[in-house]
Design a protein around this motif. Sequence first.
Motif, PDB file in Angstrom:
ATOM      1  N   THR B 178       0.835  -1.205   0.000  1.00  0.00           N
ATOM      2  CA  THR B 178       0.000   0.000   0.000  1.00  0.00           C
ATOM      3  C   THR B 178       0.870   1.257   0.000  1.00  0.00           C
ATOM      4  OG1 THR B 178      -1.653  -1.228   1.265  1.00  0.00           O
ATOM      5  CG2 THR B 178      -1.916   1.155   1.172  1.00  0.00           C
ATOM      6  N   LYS B 179       1.960   1.192   0.762  1.00  0.00           N
ATOM      7  CA  LYS B 179       2.840   2.359   0.821  1.00  0.00           C
ATOM      8  C   LYS B 179       3.432   2.660  -0.568  1.00  0.00           C
ATOM      9  CE  LYS B 179       7.147   4.175   2.761  1.00  0.00           C
ATOM     10  NZ  LYS B 179       6.884   5.431   2.134  1.00  0.00           N
ATOM     11  N   PHE B 180       3.772   1.599  -1.297  1.00  0.00           N
ATOM     12  CA  PHE B 180       4.337   1.812  -2.639  1.00  0.00           C
ATOM     13  C   PHE B 180       3.335   2.562  -3.533  1.00  0.00           C
ATOM     14  CE2 PHE B 180       4.945  -0.014  -7.022  1.00  0.00           C
ATOM     15  CZ  PHE B 180       5.992   0.822  -7.356  1.00  0.00           C
ATOM     16  N   ILE B 181       2.081   2.125  -3.483  1.00  0.00           N
ATOM     17  CA  ILE B 181       1.056   2.791  -4.298  1.00  0.00           C
ATOM     18  C   ILE B 181       0.915   4.255  -3.865  1.00  0.00           C
ATOM     19  CG2 ILE B 181      -1.414   2.807  -4.909  1.00  0.00           C
ATOM     20  CD1 ILE B 181      -1.248  -0.323  -4.467  1.00  0.00           C
ATOM     21  N   CYS B 182       0.927   4.476  -2.545  1.00  0.00           N
ATOM     22  CA  CYS B 182       0.823   5.858  -2.032  1.00  0.00           C
ATOM     23  C   CYS B 182       2.025   6.697  -2.455  1.00  0.00           C
ATOM     24  CB  CYS B 182       0.730   5.851  -0.511  1.00  0.00           C
ATOM     25  SG  CYS B 182      -0.855   5.279   0.053  1.00  0.00           S
ATOM     26  N   ASP B 183       3.196   6.072  -2.436  1.00  0.00           N
ATOM     27  CA  ASP B 183       4.395   6.811  -2.860  1.00  0.00           C
ATOM     28  C   ASP B 183       4.237   7.312  -4.287  1.00  0.00           C
ATOM     29  OD1 ASP B 183       5.614   6.506  -0.459  1.00  0.00           O
ATOM     30  OD2 ASP B 183       6.897   4.823  -1.057  1.00  0.00           O
ATOM     31  N   LEU B 184       3.682   6.463  -5.140  1.00  0.00           N
ATOM     32  CA  LEU B 184       3.487   6.869  -6.527  1.00  0.00           C
ATOM     33  C   LEU B 184       2.432   7.987  -6.619  1.00  0.00           C
ATOM     34  CD1 LEU B 184       3.522   3.478  -8.501  1.00  0.00           C
ATOM     35  CD2 LEU B 184       5.419   5.030  -8.028  1.00  0.00           C
ATOM     36  N   ILE B 185       1.357   7.824  -5.846  1.00  0.00           N
ATOM     37  CA  ILE B 185       0.298   8.843  -5.860  1.00  0.00           C
ATOM     38  C   ILE B 185       0.845  10.191  -5.385  1.00  0.00           C
ATOM     39  CG2 ILE B 185      -1.920   9.526  -4.822  1.00  0.00           C
ATOM     40  CD1 ILE B 185      -2.581   6.502  -4.666  1.00  0.00           C
ATOM     41  N   GLU B 186       1.738  10.116  -4.410  1.00  0.00           N
ATOM     42  CA  GLU B 186       2.254  11.342  -3.797  1.00  0.00           C
ATOM     43  C   GLU B 186       3.564  11.827  -4.431  1.00  0.00           C
ATOM     44  OE1 GLU B 186       0.168  12.844  -1.887  1.00  0.00           O
ATOM     45  OE2 GLU B 186       0.027  11.960   0.125  1.00  0.00           O
ATOM     46  N   LEU B 187       3.904  11.323  -5.592  1.00  0.00           N
ATOM     47  CA  LEU B 187       5.143  11.780  -6.249  1.00  0.00           C
ATOM     48  C   LEU B 187       5.135  13.301  -6.394  1.00  0.00           C
ATOM     49  CD1 LEU B 187       5.689   9.177  -9.125  1.00  0.00           C
ATOM     50  CD2 LEU B 187       7.239   9.630  -7.209  1.00  0.00           C
ATOM     51  N   PRO B 188       6.292  13.939  -6.226  1.00  0.00           N
ATOM     52  CA  PRO B 188       6.314  15.404  -6.276  1.00  0.00           C
ATOM     53  C   PRO B 188       6.001  15.947  -7.666  1.00  0.00           C
ATOM     54  CG  PRO B 188       8.533  14.516  -6.150  1.00  0.00           C
ATOM     55  CD  PRO B 188       7.615  13.366  -5.943  1.00  0.00           C
ATOM     56  N   VAL B 189       5.448  17.137  -7.686  1.00  0.00           N
ATOM     57  CA  VAL B 189       5.081  17.790  -8.941  1.00  0.00           C
ATOM     58  C   VAL B 189       6.296  18.492  -9.522  1.00  0.00           C
ATOM     59  CG1 VAL B 189       3.658  19.588  -9.983  1.00  0.00           C
ATOM     60  CG2 VAL B 189       2.687  18.068  -8.253  1.00  0.00           C
ATOM     61  N   PHE B 190       6.510  18.313 -10.817  1.00  0.00           N
ATOM     62  CA  PHE B 190       7.577  19.029 -11.519  1.00  0.00           C
ATOM     63  C   PHE B 190       7.051  20.434 -11.825  1.00  0.00           C
ATOM     64  CE2 PHE B 190       9.774  20.223 -15.492  1.00  0.00           C
ATOM     65  CZ  PHE B 190      11.082  20.103 -15.071  1.00  0.00           C
ATOM     66  N   GLU B 191       7.583  21.410 -11.127  1.00  0.00           N
ATOM     67  CA  GLU B 191       7.063  22.771 -11.277  1.00  0.00           C
ATOM     68  C   GLU B 191       7.618  23.394 -12.550  1.00  0.00           C
ATOM     69  OE1 GLU B 191       4.777  23.931  -9.475  1.00  0.00           O
ATOM     70  OE2 GLU B 191       4.825  22.652  -7.676  1.00  0.00           O
ATOM     71  N   THR B 192       6.730  23.751 -13.449  1.00  0.00           N
ATOM     72  CA  THR B 192       7.172  24.345 -14.707  1.00  0.00           C
ATOM     73  C   THR B 192       6.024  25.138 -15.318  1.00  0.00           C
ATOM     74  OG1 THR B 192       7.822  23.879 -16.983  1.00  0.00           O
ATOM     75  CG2 THR B 192       6.583  22.156 -15.865  1.00  0.00           C
ATOM     76  N   ASN B 193       6.367  26.128 -16.131  1.00  0.00           N
ATOM     77  CA  ASN B 193       5.302  26.853 -16.832  1.00  0.00           C
ATOM     78  C   ASN B 193       4.921  26.134 -18.130  1.00  0.00           C
ATOM     79  OD1 ASN B 193       7.612  27.306 -18.228  1.00  0.00           O
ATOM     80  ND2 ASN B 193       7.544  29.549 -18.079  1.00  0.00           N
ATOM     81  N   LEU B 194       5.525  24.959 -18.349  1.00  0.00           N
ATOM     82  CA  LEU B 194       5.251  24.203 -19.573  1.00  0.00           C
ATOM     83  C   LEU B 194       4.177  23.141 -19.369  1.00  0.00           C
ATOM     84  CD1 LEU B 194       8.958  23.584 -20.617  1.00  0.00           C
ATOM     85  CD2 LEU B 194       7.419  25.279 -21.586  1.00  0.00           C
ATOM     86  N   THR B 195       3.607  23.085 -18.151  1.00  0.00           N
ATOM     87  CA  THR B 195       2.681  22.005 -17.815  1.00  0.00           C
ATOM     88  C   THR B 195       1.604  21.775 -18.873  1.00  0.00           C
ATOM     89  OG1 THR B 195       3.062  22.384 -15.488  1.00  0.00           O
ATOM     90  CG2 THR B 195       1.104  21.123 -16.052  1.00  0.00           C
ATOM     91  N   ASN B 196       0.894  22.855 -19.244  1.00  0.00           N
ATOM     92  CA  ASN B 196      -0.214  22.680 -20.189  1.00  0.00           C
ATOM     93  C   ASN B 196       0.268  22.166 -21.532  1.00  0.00           C
ATOM     94  OD1 ASN B 196      -2.291  23.309 -18.497  1.00  0.00           O
ATOM     95  ND2 ASN B 196      -2.112  25.513 -18.873  1.00  0.00           N
ATOM     96  N   GLU B 197       1.391  22.717 -21.955  1.00  0.00           N
ATOM     97  CA  GLU B 197       1.955  22.303 -23.233  1.00  0.00           C
ATOM     98  C   GLU B 197       2.312  20.807 -23.189  1.00  0.00           C
ATOM     99  OE1 GLU B 197       5.648  23.927 -25.819  1.00  0.00           O
ATOM    100  OE2 GLU B 197       4.759  25.298 -24.349  1.00  0.00           O
ATOM    101  N   LEU B 198       2.921  20.398 -22.087  1.00  0.00           N
ATOM    102  CA  LEU B 198       3.334  18.997 -21.963  1.00  0.00           C
ATOM    103  C   LEU B 198       2.126  18.060 -21.895  1.00  0.00           C
ATOM    104  CD1 LEU B 198       6.256  19.449 -19.409  1.00  0.00           C
ATOM    105  CD2 LEU B 198       6.476  18.753 -21.793  1.00  0.00           C
ATOM    106  N   LEU B 199       1.068  18.524 -21.222  1.00  0.00           N
ATOM    107  CA  LEU B 199      -0.118  17.668 -21.083  1.00  0.00           C
ATOM    108  C   LEU B 199      -0.774  17.383 -22.441  1.00  0.00           C
ATOM    109  CD1 LEU B 199      -1.801  19.065 -17.854  1.00  0.00           C
ATOM    110  CD2 LEU B 199      -0.796  16.802 -18.148  1.00  0.00           C
ATOM    111  N   GLN B 200      -0.578  18.313 -23.395  1.00  0.00           N
ATOM    112  CA  GLN B 200      -1.188  18.135 -24.715  1.00  0.00           C
ATOM    113  C   GLN B 200      -0.490  17.073 -25.552  1.00  0.00           C
ATOM    114  OE1 GLN B 200      -3.988  19.665 -25.508  1.00  0.00           O
ATOM    115  NE2 GLN B 200      -3.878  20.719 -23.533  1.00  0.00           N
ATOM    116  N   ILE B 201       0.758  16.786 -25.204  1.00  0.00           N
ATOM    117  CA  ILE B 201       1.548  15.866 -26.039  1.00  0.00           C
ATOM    118  C   ILE B 201       0.960  14.461 -25.958  1.00  0.00           C
ATOM    119  CG2 ILE B 201       3.822  14.826 -26.381  1.00  0.00           C
ATOM    120  CD1 ILE B 201       5.032  17.425 -25.288  1.00  0.00           C
ATOM    121  N   LYS B 202       0.772  13.869 -27.128  1.00  0.00           N
ATOM    122  CA  LYS B 202       0.055  12.585 -27.159  1.00  0.00           C
ATOM    123  C   LYS B 202       0.982  11.380 -27.092  1.00  0.00           C
ATOM    124  CE  LYS B 202      -4.431  13.713 -27.953  1.00  0.00           C
ATOM    125  NZ  LYS B 202      -4.313  14.888 -27.081  1.00  0.00           N
TER     126      LYS B 202
END
Lengths: 460, 336
Positions: B178-202
């Motif tokens: 369970t901890k492993f799954i939580c670790d993945l869920i709680e992975l840190p966010v990569f802070e960037t102003n490119l987020t939206n652009e990156l999310l569009q990439i297919k």
Amino acid sequence: MKSFRKYISEIAGLRFVYENLELNSSAGRKKLLKSQLFTKEFELTVNIQALSEIYDFIQDKKNKKIVSDICTTLNQVNDISASINNIRFNRVSDDIELFEIKKFCINSQKILKQISPFDFSLILLHDLSEVITILDPQNTGIPAFYIYSDYSPELAQLRKEKDKAKTPEEAENLRLKCVEIEDKIRENLSKQLANYVNKLEYNLNRLADFDILIAKAKFAVKFRLTEPKITKEKTIYKGLFNPQIKTILESQNKNFQAIDIEIFPFPTLITGANMSGKSVLLKTVALSQFMFQFGFFVPTQNAEIILVEEILLNIGDNQDELNGLSSFAVEILNINKIISHAKSGKKILALIDEPARTTNPDEGKAIANAIVEILTELKVNSLICTHYSGIKANKKLRVKGLQNISDNENINIENINDFMDYSLIQVDEEKAPAEAIRIAEILGADKDFIEKAKKEVNNI
Amino acid sequence: MPFLKEILKYKSLSIIGTEKNTGKTECLNYIIQSLKNSNKTIAITSIGIDGESVDAVTETPKPEIEIYKNNIFLSSEKHFLQKQITAEILDVSEKQTSLGRLITARAMDTGKLIFSGPPDTKWLKEEIQNSQKYGVDLFLVDGALSRKSTASPSVTESMILTTGAALSANIPTLVKKTKFICDLIELPVFETNLTNELLQIKNGLWAIDSDNIIHDLDIKSTLLLDKAKDKLYSKGCVIFASGIITNNILEFMRIQKNIKETILIVKDFTKIFVSQEKYNSFTKAGGKIMVLLKPNLISICVNPWSPRGIVLDSQKLREELFKAINLPIYDIKALD
């Protein structure tokens, strides 16, 4: 008769037309896909007139808001023909079907109101407020439905009791009683609705038409299409273009050269060098004729078109190899179909690209001549492209092609378009232009190969 | 009602189980029941089929979903017509699920329900947006086994994870998994102003260089990495995988000399399909995995019962989990 859906995959450019249509409703989409060619002048005239009205309506800038409102409402118009048929055959509708009918009527009424200030000749709708009254006992006007307690005081009472039931058994008992009454109400509602089946179906059809007309009109505006005139003597195109190829060329900053052409009730023979756009011309004439007879405006500046019963083509790109037929066999079958239709007295348009090109040239020429002769006798509206010399025809046209260009001009596969004059000129000689080797050279074919070909041609 | 306040901070919530029979449905029922008098409008659906009275996988009886008057629910035509409660139809989809069209309805009384929602996350997302017009305050999604994609933060804003004896009968193993799954869920966010652009990439692998410019590495999938090993680090060590990542990319990166500078970015935790062992060796070697979007993991609910008849000590299980994960841990059945 084939449907629009069938022709989409058969007629080059028709898929482009379909994919660029902004249809809003599933009812409209289904109706268009099922629609067949107009072959009666009266029906097509009415349709062109209706499209013309809608075209003017959406072109008018003051109508911008109302057009967008109508489209939003049309977006909610589903194809409810299955639910209508259920009522027609006295089946009891379930809640989902009753909901659909109610929602349909609410939207139909909305459009009736939206178009009331305008006078469309084809879009006349029945008032369906009585149906809404039946399905909206609480008079909310909201498209939502269930068997409301308002339908029966007994049901209302039972539902109240059920909410207060002390044991699960009691609740279940009361629930079953409710279900019994609800079923009766559904039966009763279905019976009442049966009186409106024809009106519902009529409105569904008109709203589908309306959606199709708006989509066609928007398409006509976007691609600068023209209202065609129906004629009897000869088809006349001024400035005919292919919307799909034009769009592709424009995206590369190139122009599509529009063509003037006439089609008579006898074969017109078209010759021209390779790459001079003969096949594109035939495909575009075919597309335009299909668009015309499916009730679209046509891709030209000016058009008078003969209405025919069948449009028959023999323009390459056939997939019949998959059926085990050689290209020659496919061609002969196509030509034969044209002849048999013409002999049966049907009015047809025949477009034939390079007949008998896949067999030996002597016999090929004979076959091509025979085709021209028989289509002349049978008075078939037709265009025939060929590379053969010595074909006799009443009318001959030639694509101007690469003319008056000095030899030191650097023409290649990239810029050949700029030097090619695609317009047609009338010619009398029987000799077809011989530019194949030149074109091969322009295409960058191997030098040794070209030299050998030139030598051979000089020996003839 | 411990975590309701937290739940109501968000517009949508998905409940995901680490395994079948970890109490997902009970948790959902608990939330719906707790909110019945809250004057909040709740919408409920599941991804794919759910609400069967017998669990299709283990054939154990399974709690049905009880809904209350004014709850909105989305279910396929087939299950809608089988319902035993009165419900007002609000919408009928044009698209079909394998069980007919999708019906949106408002319950007019209380009762148990078998329902099946939109079959894919794209459709689910549309429905969540669409539900705004009925004034929905909270949209609850019953996620299904192997369909953790519903919990993607691009679909629902928050999530609850359920775990329990069905995952493992041994508390330390259960906690570790369970901890492993939580670790993945709680992975840190990569802070960037490119987020939206990156999310569009297919598709494909991309690099973000030190000047914050995105480069296409021309590697169509992490599965095709073997053929393009030389390209991977050609634009630096910050790599964005637009699709899923599997063990092979972690293994490949782990043995590279620049593993300590490597940051592997994924859209969110639902894109990660790696084993605990490979993940551990990757991070131990110095590699980092980061996400663009991170869900709000509200709490973990435990079910100490397993369908095989094993019962764990609820108290101890919660304590051990809390020590490892440091998030609120609840046993729904022990709350009453």
